[in-house]
Design a protein around this motif. Structure first.
Motif, PDB file in Angstrom:
ATOM      1  N   GLN A 145      10.265  -4.117  -7.738  1.00 26.78           N
ATOM      2  CA  GLN A 145      10.726  -3.465  -6.504  1.00 26.78           C
ATOM      3  C   GLN A 145      10.631  -1.941  -6.632  1.00 26.78           C
ATOM      4  O   GLN A 145      10.248  -1.257  -5.690  1.00 26.78           O
ATOM      5  CB  GLN A 145      12.167  -3.885  -6.163  1.00 26.78           C
ATOM      6  N   GLN A 146      10.970  -1.430  -7.812  1.00 24.90           N
ATOM      7  CA  GLN A 146      10.891   0.017  -8.057  1.00 24.90           C
ATOM      8  C   GLN A 146       9.466   0.527  -7.895  1.00 24.90           C
ATOM      9  O   GLN A 146       9.225   1.559  -7.287  1.00 24.90           O
ATOM     10  CB  GLN A 146      11.295   0.272  -9.506  1.00 24.90           C
ATOM     11  N   ARG A 147       8.522  -0.224  -8.463  1.00 25.72           N
ATOM     12  CA  ARG A 147       7.117   0.188  -8.395  1.00 25.72           C
ATOM     13  C   ARG A 147       6.587   0.120  -6.970  1.00 25.72           C
ATOM     14  O   ARG A 147       5.793   0.962  -6.553  1.00 25.72           O
ATOM     15  CB  ARG A 147       6.264  -0.655  -9.339  1.00 25.72           C
ATOM     16  N   LEU A 148       7.046  -0.882  -6.209  1.00 21.44           N
ATOM     17  CA  LEU A 148       6.603  -0.979  -4.810  1.00 21.44           C
ATOM     18  C   LEU A 148       7.192   0.174  -3.991  1.00 21.44           C
ATOM     19  O   LEU A 148       6.522   0.741  -3.128  1.00 21.44           O
ATOM     20  CB  LEU A 148       6.978  -2.343  -4.218  1.00 21.44           C
ATOM     21  N   ALA A 149       8.444   0.535  -4.307  1.00 25.73           N
ATOM     22  CA  ALA A 149       9.069   1.657  -3.596  1.00 25.73           C
ATOM     23  C   ALA A 149       8.315   2.951  -3.910  1.00 25.73           C
ATOM     24  O   ALA A 149       8.099   3.799  -3.044  1.00 25.73           O
ATOM     25  CB  ALA A 149      10.534   1.773  -4.000  1.00 25.73           C
ATOM     26  N   ARG A 150       7.905   3.088  -5.158  1.00 23.47           N
ATOM     27  CA  ARG A 150       7.141   4.282  -5.542  1.00 23.47           C
ATOM     28  C   ARG A 150       5.774   4.298  -4.856  1.00 23.47           C
ATOM     29  O   ARG A 150       5.303   5.349  -4.410  1.00 23.47           O
ATOM     30  CB  ARG A 150       6.980   4.347  -7.064  1.00 23.47           C
ATOM     31  N   ALA A 151       5.158   3.106  -4.754  1.00 21.27           N
ATOM     32  CA  ALA A 151       3.860   3.010  -4.075  1.00 21.27           C
ATOM     33  C   ALA A 151       3.992   3.511  -2.632  1.00 21.27           C
ATOM     34  O   ALA A 151       3.115   4.215  -2.116  1.00 21.27           O
ATOM     35  CB  ALA A 151       3.364   1.567  -4.102  1.00 21.27           C
ATOM     36  N   LYS A 152       5.117   3.183  -2.012  1.00 18.10           N
ATOM     37  CA  LYS A 152       5.355   3.625  -0.629  1.00 18.10           C
ATOM     38  C   LYS A 152       5.353   5.158  -0.552  1.00 18.10           C
ATOM     39  O   LYS A 152       4.770   5.747   0.358  1.00 18.10           O
ATOM     40  CB  LYS A 152       6.709   3.067  -0.184  1.00 18.10           C
ATOM     41  N   GLU A 153       5.976   5.811  -1.539  1.00 15.55           N
ATOM     42  CA  GLU A 153       5.992   7.279  -1.575  1.00 15.55           C
ATOM     43  C   GLU A 153       4.593   7.831  -1.835  1.00 15.55           C
ATOM     44  O   GLU A 153       4.154   8.781  -1.188  1.00 15.55           O
ATOM     45  CB  GLU A 153       6.945   7.783  -2.667  1.00 15.55           C
ATOM     46  N   GLU A 154       3.886   7.226  -2.788  1.00 14.52           N
ATOM     47  CA  GLU A 154       2.550   7.721  -3.155  1.00 14.52           C
ATOM     48  C   GLU A 154       1.561   7.578  -1.996  1.00 14.52           C
ATOM     49  O   GLU A 154       0.670   8.413  -1.834  1.00 14.52           O
ATOM     50  CB  GLU A 154       2.030   6.981  -4.395  1.00 14.52           C
ATOM     51  N   ALA A 155       1.740   6.538  -1.202  1.00 12.33           N
ATOM     52  CA  ALA A 155       0.817   6.288  -0.083  1.00 12.33           C
ATOM     53  C   ALA A 155       0.799   7.472   0.890  1.00 12.33           C
ATOM     54  O   ALA A 155      -0.210   7.732   1.543  1.00 12.33           O
ATOM     55  CB  ALA A 155       1.203   5.006   0.640  1.00 12.33           C
ATOM     56  N   LYS A 156       1.896   8.232   0.923  1.00 15.27           N
ATOM     57  CA  LYS A 156       1.969   9.380   1.846  1.00 15.27           C
ATOM     58  C   LYS A 156       0.982  10.472   1.463  1.00 15.27           C
ATOM     59  O   LYS A 156       0.708  11.363   2.254  1.00 15.27           O
ATOM     60  CB  LYS A 156       3.388   9.960   1.840  1.00 15.27           C
ATOM     61  N   PHE A 157       0.484  10.419   0.236  1.00 14.12           N
ATOM     62  CA  PHE A 157      -0.420  11.482  -0.234  1.00 14.12           C
ATOM     63  C   PHE A 157      -1.897  11.081  -0.195  1.00 14.12           C
ATOM     64  O   PHE A 157      -2.748  11.879  -0.536  1.00 14.12           O
ATOM     65  CB  PHE A 157      -0.065  11.866  -1.680  1.00 14.12           C
ATOM     66  N   ILE A 158      -2.172   9.852   0.220  1.00 11.48           N
ATOM     67  CA  ILE A 158      -3.572   9.381   0.137  1.00 11.48           C
ATOM     68  C   ILE A 158      -4.519  10.303   0.904  1.00 11.48           C
ATOM     69  O   ILE A 158      -5.634  10.573   0.463  1.00 11.48           O
ATOM     70  CB  ILE A 158      -3.702   7.923   0.637  1.00 11.48           C
ATOM     71  N   ASP A 159      -4.048  10.838   2.021  1.00 17.25           N
ATOM     72  CA  ASP A 159      -4.907  11.707   2.842  1.00 17.25           C
ATOM     73  C   ASP A 159      -5.346  12.981   2.127  1.00 17.25           C
ATOM     74  O   ASP A 159      -6.280  13.642   2.556  1.00 17.25           O
ATOM     75  CB  ASP A 159      -4.176  12.129   4.122  1.00 17.25           C
TER      76      ASP A 159
END
Ligand code: 5GP
Length: 205
Positions: A145-159
């Motif tokens: 769950q922690q890693r998925l939550a972090r993925a959610k934050e990282e996704a904001k930087f994909i652009d």
């Protein structure tokens, strides 16, 4: 001989970045993989100088003061940083240097090396990401769950990245990555000196 390119690779935990990096350096001569320094504890099977250079907080902070890192970041209470010397040596030898780092570091690298290529690796879907995290069988539900939550934050930087690499099949992904880096060598950013001299010479007309 041309200078190499700095290739930054970030992506969600479970995207398969580590395996992809190993594949790149074993299959193509023109890549070198940077070994980062960290203050986190080695995991089972990790060897000092291979996965990371492991060190203390105190030593890491001293090295920051001595400007030994291209970039560094804190991630889950630990420091991680890219030692400068290896990168500059390999670039001068004409090798492309792979940095497998998280997003804060990736953006610092862009400031330092404007012609760096920033790649973001992702599985084809969130469902697949979750499957991969679970199938490792080594993580607790809380960690997943922690890693998925972090993925959610990282996704904001994909652009902010230059290229998105979908890791559905390792060999296909490796070939795609190699094509991207070849193409990056043709970018005006990478050829800034040539562009400058063309522009200067054209001023005569
Ligand atoms: P891990 O502890 O799982 O090996 O790595 C945690 C995170 O730190 C990963 O996202 C990894 O890509 C990132 N990382 C590893 N080395 C570096 C580094 O030198 N600099 C930065 N900014 N991140 C790093």
């Amino acid at each position: 001989m041309n200078r190499g390119i700095v290739v930054v690779v970030s992506g969600f935990s479970g995207a398969g970045k580590g395996t992809l990096m190993k594949k790149m350096i074993t299959e193509y001569d023109e890549y070198a993989l940077s070994v980062s320094m960290t203050t986190r504890q080695p995991r089972e099977g990790e060897v000092d100088g291979r996965e990371y250079f492991f060190t203390t907080h105190e030593n890491f902070e001293r090295l920051i003061g001595e400007n030994m890192f291209i970039e560094h970041a804190r991630y889950c209470d630990n420091y991680y940083g890219t030692p400068r010397m290896f990168v500059d040596e390999k670039l001068a030898e004409g090798r492309n240097v792979l940095l497998e780092i998280e997003v804060q570091g990736a953006l610092q690298v862009r400031d330092m090396y404007p012609d760096a290529a920033l790649l973001f690796v992702t599985p084809p879907s969130v469902e697949e990401l979750e499957n991969r995290l679970r199938s490792r069988g080594t993580e607790t539900e809380e960690k997943i769950q922690q890693r998925l939550a972090r993925a959610k934050e990282e996704a904001k930087f994909i652009d902010r990245y230059d290229y998105l690499l979908i890791n559905d099949d390792l060999d296909r992904c490796k070939e795609e990555m190699h094509r991207i880096i070849r193409a990056a060598h043709a970018s005006p950013k990478y050829n800034a000196e040539l562009v400058r001299s063309l522009t200067t010479d054209l001023e005569r007309y």
